[in-house]
Design a protein around this motif. Structure first.
Motif, PDB file in Angstrom:
ATOM      1  N   UNK A  17     -11.396  -1.326  -5.549  1.00 31.85           N
ATOM      2  CA  UNK A  17     -10.895  -1.316  -6.925  1.00 31.85           C
ATOM      3  C   UNK A  17     -11.313  -2.636  -7.550  1.00 31.85           C
ATOM      4  N   UNK A  18     -12.110  -2.546  -8.623  1.00 27.82           N
ATOM      5  CA  UNK A  18     -12.666  -3.729  -9.277  1.00 27.82           C
ATOM      6  C   UNK A  18     -12.070  -3.847 -10.674  1.00 27.82           C
ATOM      7  N   UNK A  19     -11.497  -5.003 -10.959  1.00 31.11           N
ATOM      8  CA  UNK A  19     -10.971  -5.317 -12.280  1.00 31.11           C
ATOM      9  C   UNK A  19     -12.082  -5.974 -13.078  1.00 31.11           C
ATOM     10  N   UNK A  20     -12.500  -5.336 -14.178  1.00 31.19           N
ATOM     11  CA  UNK A  20     -13.614  -5.865 -14.955  1.00 31.19           C
ATOM     12  C   UNK A  20     -13.181  -6.612 -16.204  1.00 31.19           C
ATOM     13  N   UNK A  33      -1.245  -6.139 -10.712  1.00 31.01           N
ATOM     14  CA  UNK A  33      -2.021  -6.710  -9.599  1.00 31.01           C
ATOM     15  C   UNK A  33      -1.076  -7.214  -8.515  1.00 31.01           C
ATOM     16  N   UNK A  34      -0.003  -7.844  -8.921  1.00 35.19           N
ATOM     17  CA  UNK A  34       0.981  -8.345  -7.961  1.00 35.19           C
ATOM     18  C   UNK A  34       1.609  -7.203  -7.172  1.00 35.19           C
ATOM     19  N   UNK A  35       1.940  -6.124  -7.866  1.00 35.76           N
ATOM     20  CA  UNK A  35       2.551  -4.972  -7.191  1.00 35.76           C
ATOM     21  C   UNK A  35       1.562  -4.305  -6.234  1.00 35.76           C
ATOM     22  N   UNK A  36       0.295  -4.221  -6.625  1.00 41.69           N
ATOM     23  CA  UNK A  36      -0.705  -3.562  -5.784  1.00 41.69           C
ATOM     24  C   UNK A  36      -1.080  -4.379  -4.555  1.00 41.69           C
ATOM     25  N   UNK A  37      -1.169  -5.697  -4.718  1.00 44.99           N
ATOM     26  CA  UNK A  37      -1.689  -6.538  -3.640  1.00 44.99           C
ATOM     27  C   UNK A  37      -0.617  -7.230  -2.818  1.00 44.99           C
ATOM     28  N   UNK A  52     -15.417 -10.417 -12.874  1.00 45.98           N
ATOM     29  CA  UNK A  52     -14.938  -9.241 -12.157  1.00 45.98           C
ATOM     30  C   UNK A  52     -14.327  -9.634 -10.821  1.00 45.98           C
ATOM     31  N   UNK A  53     -13.238  -8.988 -10.481  1.00 45.19           N
ATOM     32  CA  UNK A  53     -12.515  -9.311  -9.256  1.00 45.19           C
ATOM     33  C   UNK A  53     -12.211  -8.037  -8.495  1.00 45.19           C
ATOM     34  N   UNK A  54     -12.383  -8.090  -7.185  1.00 44.55           N
ATOM     35  CA  UNK A  54     -12.020  -6.962  -6.333  1.00 44.55           C
ATOM     36  C   UNK A  54     -10.539  -7.090  -6.024  1.00 44.55           C
ATOM     37  N   UNK A  76      -5.871  -2.886 -18.865  1.00 46.65           N
ATOM     38  CA  UNK A  76      -7.057  -3.510 -18.265  1.00 46.65           C
ATOM     39  C   UNK A  76      -8.201  -2.513 -18.164  1.00 46.65           C
ATOM     40  N   UNK A  77      -9.387  -3.045 -17.946  1.00 47.99           N
ATOM     41  CA  UNK A  77     -10.558  -2.234 -17.619  1.00 47.99           C
ATOM     42  C   UNK A  77     -10.762  -2.359 -16.117  1.00 47.99           C
ATOM     43  N   UNK A  78     -10.756  -1.229 -15.420  1.00 46.73           N
ATOM     44  CA  UNK A  78     -10.919  -1.238 -13.965  1.00 46.73           C
ATOM     45  C   UNK A  78     -11.715  -0.015 -13.541  1.00 46.73           C
TER      46      UNK A  78
END
Length: 91
Positions: A17-20, A33-37, A52-54, A76-78
């Motif tokens: 999953x890449x955050x663009x 992001x905090x909840x997912x990771x 971009x961040x994975x 966000x765009x992901x």
């Protein structure tokens, strides 16, 4: 004896999953992001602002689609990118 490498074929190819782009609602994206990771708030903010961040790596397609939907809902765009299998030497 030669080393042999085998690629296991399974039903689900791992995805990243890449955050663009975090968009204008950065703090909402940081919370997702905090909840997912499971990262801290500070590290989640760093991850969300350095694009971009994975965000997630090697997750099943269903989980990747859910994560992308949650990030897009936050503004966000992901995208979910399918991982390519490694190039093993052919015997």
């Amino acid at each position: 004896m030669e080393d042999a490498y085998f690629l296991l074929v399974c039903d689900d190819v791992p995805h990243d999953v890449v955050l663009t782009d975090p968009g204008v609602r950065v703090m909402a994206v940081v919370q997702v992001v905090r909840r997912l990771t499971g990262l801290s708030l500070w590290r989640s903010k760093l991850l969300a602002t350095q694009v971009p961040a994975i965000v997630l790596t090697c997750v099943p397609e269903r989980d990747a689609a859910a994560a992308v939907a949650a990030l897009r809902e936050a503004g966000a765009e992901a995208e979910a990118k399918e991982q390519h299998p490694p190039d093993f030497p052919k015997l």
